[in-house]
Design an enzyme around this catalytic site. Structure first.
Site, PDB file in Angstrom:
ATOM      1  N   GLY A 142       0.115   3.315  -7.616  1.00  0.00           N
ATOM      2  CA  GLY A 142      -0.878   2.256  -7.633  1.00  0.00           C
ATOM      3  C   GLY A 142      -0.393   1.065  -8.430  1.00  0.00           C
ATOM      4  O   GLY A 142       0.805   0.812  -8.555  1.00  0.00           O
ATOM      5  N   ILE A 143      -1.344   0.352  -9.022  1.00  0.00           N
ATOM      6  CA  ILE A 143      -1.039  -0.884  -9.727  1.00  0.00           C
ATOM      7  C   ILE A 143      -1.293  -0.711 -11.222  1.00  0.00           C
ATOM      8  O   ILE A 143      -2.148   0.077 -11.627  1.00  0.00           O
ATOM      9  CB  ILE A 143      -1.910  -2.035  -9.162  1.00  0.00           C
ATOM     10  CG1 ILE A 143      -1.475  -3.378  -9.724  1.00  0.00           C
ATOM     11  CG2 ILE A 143      -3.390  -1.788  -9.421  1.00  0.00           C
ATOM     12  CD1 ILE A 143      -2.157  -4.550  -9.018  1.00  0.00           C
ATOM     13  N   GLY A 144      -0.521  -1.404 -12.056  1.00  0.00           N
ATOM     14  CA  GLY A 144      -0.809  -1.408 -13.476  1.00  0.00           C
ATOM     15  C   GLY A 144       0.340  -0.930 -14.336  1.00  0.00           C
ATOM     16  O   GLY A 144       1.459  -0.673 -13.868  1.00  0.00           O
ATOM     17  N   ALA A 145       0.040  -0.769 -15.629  1.00  0.00           N
ATOM     18  CA  ALA A 145       1.075  -0.450 -16.609  1.00  0.00           C
ATOM     19  C   ALA A 145       1.643   0.951 -16.425  1.00  0.00           C
ATOM     20  O   ALA A 145       2.846   1.170 -16.610  1.00  0.00           O
ATOM     21  CB  ALA A 145       0.508  -0.608 -18.022  1.00  0.00           C
ATOM     22  N   ILE A 146       0.784   1.917 -16.069  1.00  0.00           N
ATOM     23  CA  ILE A 146       1.281   3.288 -15.945  1.00  0.00           C
ATOM     24  C   ILE A 146       2.292   3.419 -14.806  1.00  0.00           C
ATOM     25  O   ILE A 146       3.390   3.972 -15.014  1.00  0.00           O
ATOM     26  CB  ILE A 146       0.114   4.291 -15.808  1.00  0.00           C
ATOM     27  CG1 ILE A 146      -0.676   4.350 -17.128  1.00  0.00           C
ATOM     28  CG2 ILE A 146       0.636   5.681 -15.449  1.00  0.00           C
ATOM     29  CD1 ILE A 146      -1.943   5.172 -17.064  1.00  0.00           C
TER      30      ILE A 146
ATOM     31  N   GLU B 163       1.330   2.338  -0.688  1.00  0.00           N
ATOM     32  CA  GLU B 163       0.372   1.270  -0.377  1.00  0.00           C
ATOM     33  C   GLU B 163       0.901  -0.078  -0.829  1.00  0.00           C
ATOM     34  O   GLU B 163       0.860  -1.054  -0.101  1.00  0.00           O
ATOM     35  CB  GLU B 163      -0.938   1.619  -1.082  1.00  0.00           C
ATOM     36  CG  GLU B 163      -2.075   0.662  -0.884  1.00  0.00           C
ATOM     37  CD  GLU B 163      -3.327   1.205  -1.540  1.00  0.00           C
ATOM     38  OE1 GLU B 163      -3.968   0.444  -2.281  1.00  0.00           O
ATOM     39  OE2 GLU B 163      -3.658   2.376  -1.315  1.00  0.00           O
TER      40      GLU B 163
ATOM     41  N   GLY C 298      -6.637   3.305  -1.517  1.00  0.00           N
ATOM     42  CA  GLY C 298      -5.877   4.321  -0.799  1.00  0.00           C
ATOM     43  C   GLY C 298      -5.664   5.611  -1.547  1.00  0.00           C
ATOM     44  O   GLY C 298      -4.876   6.456  -1.103  1.00  0.00           O
TER      45      GLY C 298
END
Length: 441
Positions: free
Chosen positions: A215-219, A238, A336
């Site tokens: 997905g999106i972000g820092a992790i 995705e 998703g």
């Protein structure tokens, strides 16, 4: 007529192009970084000419100025994913959220379940074959263009030409506005010690030769930063971001062990910086496909050794995941996550895994800590991913393996990775629920 003559015949100023949008129209906006800012601005400037225009989209990278209170008579949002620019207009009841899995969204336009009177999109200038590329987005945007009665394109010479399905022939465009500005960038987020520790746990679950979705972000960024020692990774995701550039350069991502789309980085959209967009431009390794392909669980299942890593707002002691709402307040969207978790669960080689990765706590408005592992999801919260579809939950305190485990064992595993400040109350709930003393286990 030559491609250039055809292109020139459709050119007009933005104010003229948006003048073809009528009150009551459903206007589908291209996704994320493909949102056409010049066309949106022209519509806002021309707001008095419209009443009840409905904007349909998912993630918006724009300011969302059309959703300010002074424009409520003129514009509203009806879409599939909320962000900073759309949360308030939905929360106050002026606009509406439509629940849908990302793999379903193209079908919404294909079938006419949601009308597409006008599609506004940012494209590249046409190539020698007359193809204009969305460049950073394919997802639902391609189908919206195919279904639209009118297509208004902002042709921007900064948009990359990315191989895949993300293009339309200039002949199919109705009105073209020429622009020249940088594509919206999403700089990599700063990574904290907590996020780094979460990423270490996630990385331990990734085998050589795995195909990844993030997905999106820092992790996700932190996870990919720890992939340098892995071998032969593939991407079927995705979205992709800047992390692909260095990992392709070092040979870690090569797709050589993928079971489908071998040697290709398959995604449905990109969000990153100019570094990513320049890398993707005319790069035959990149393949942007529509979300009804990339996110289709049946397609995901064809990938061997597939690993899906996504975030969450809350996880309860049964393993139910809410990743989109805070109680009744819609915060983002379904996206998703379940598409991929269902796909990895059906993986033909049986090696697919779905990981929920999140910090153990969140910060409340007053600065206090709130546990993200909870006895019960907050009243009204949507269950984004059912308890049956989660393999692992990861926090900075470790890994909880849930798949095929009993409710008791799930609860015990989740309590062990909860923040220490909240473990006592979670243990108390465990003892109440299962009539068993936690400390004797």
């Amino acid at each position: 007529m030559t491609i250039k003559e055809l292109y020139n015949s459709k050119l007009c100023p933005a104010s003229e192009a948006v003048g073809h949008i009528k009150s009551g129209d459903y206007v589908v906006v291209a996704h994320a970084c493909a949102e056409p800012p010049v066309l949106i601005d022209a519509m806002v400037e021309n707001y008095a000419a419209y009443e009840d225009v409905k904007f349909i989209h998912m993630v918006s990278q724009g300011e969302g100025k059309q959703y300010r209170p002074e424009y409520r008579k003129h514009f509203k949002y009806e879409g599939f994913f909320l962000g900073a620019g759309t949360r308030e207009t939905v929360a106050c009841g002026h606009s509406n959220f439509i629940p849908a899995y990302l793999h379903q969204v193209p079908d919404v336009f294909r079938t006419g379940a949601v009308p597409c009177d006008v599609c506004i999109v940012m494209l590249s200038r046409p190539d020698s074959r007359g193809r204009c590329f969305i460049g950073v987005s394919c997802d639902y945007t391609v189908q919206a263009m195919r279904s639209a009665k009118i297509i208004i394109a902002e042709c921007n010479d900064f948009v990359p030409r990315t191989p895949g399905e993300d293009y339309i022939h200039v002949d199919e465009l109705d009105y073209i506005v020429e622009t020249s500005h940088e594509v919206k960038e999403l700089p990599p987020p700063a990574i904290t010690e907590t996020e780094y520790r979460i990423a270490e746990h996630c990385a331990s679950l990734v085998r050589d030769g795995a195909t990844l979705q993030l997905g999106i972000g820092a992790i996700p960024n932190a996870v990919m930063g720890l992939m340098k020692e892995k071998k032969d990774l593939g991407i079927h995701s995705e979205m992709i971001s800047d992390w692909v550039v260095d990992l392709v350069g070092s040979g870690v991502i090569n797709g050589s062990r993928k079971s489908i789309n071998k040697n290709k980085i398959v995604a449905t959209f990109m969000m990153g910086t100019k570094k990513l967009y320049d890398f993707a431009d005319n790069n035959k390794m990149i393949e942007l496909r529509t979300s009804d392909y990339v996110n289709n669980p049946a397609v995901v299942a064809k990938n061997s050794n597939m690993v899906s890593i996504n975030g969450a707002m809350e996880v309860d002691l049964m393993g139910q995941v809410s990743a989109e709402s805070i109680g009744l307040r819609q915060f983002s969207g379904i996206g998703g996550q379940l598409d991929f978790f269902r796909g990895v669960a059906m993986s033909a080689d049986g090696k697919g895994i779905g990981i929920v990765a999140m910090p153990s706590v969140a910060a409340a408005k007053d600065g206090t800590k709130i546990s993200k592992i909870v006895p019960f999801l907050r009243e009204g919260s949507a269950v984004t991913t059912p308890r049956t579809d989660v393999d692992y939950v990861v926090t900075e305190y470790g890994i909880a393996h849930l798949k095929w485990h009993t409710l008791k064992d799930r609860a015990k595993a989740l309590i062990k990775i909860a923040h220490p400040d909240f473990r006592d109350e979670l243990k108390a709930e465990y003892e109440k629920r299962f009539c068993e003393i936690f400390s004797t286990i």
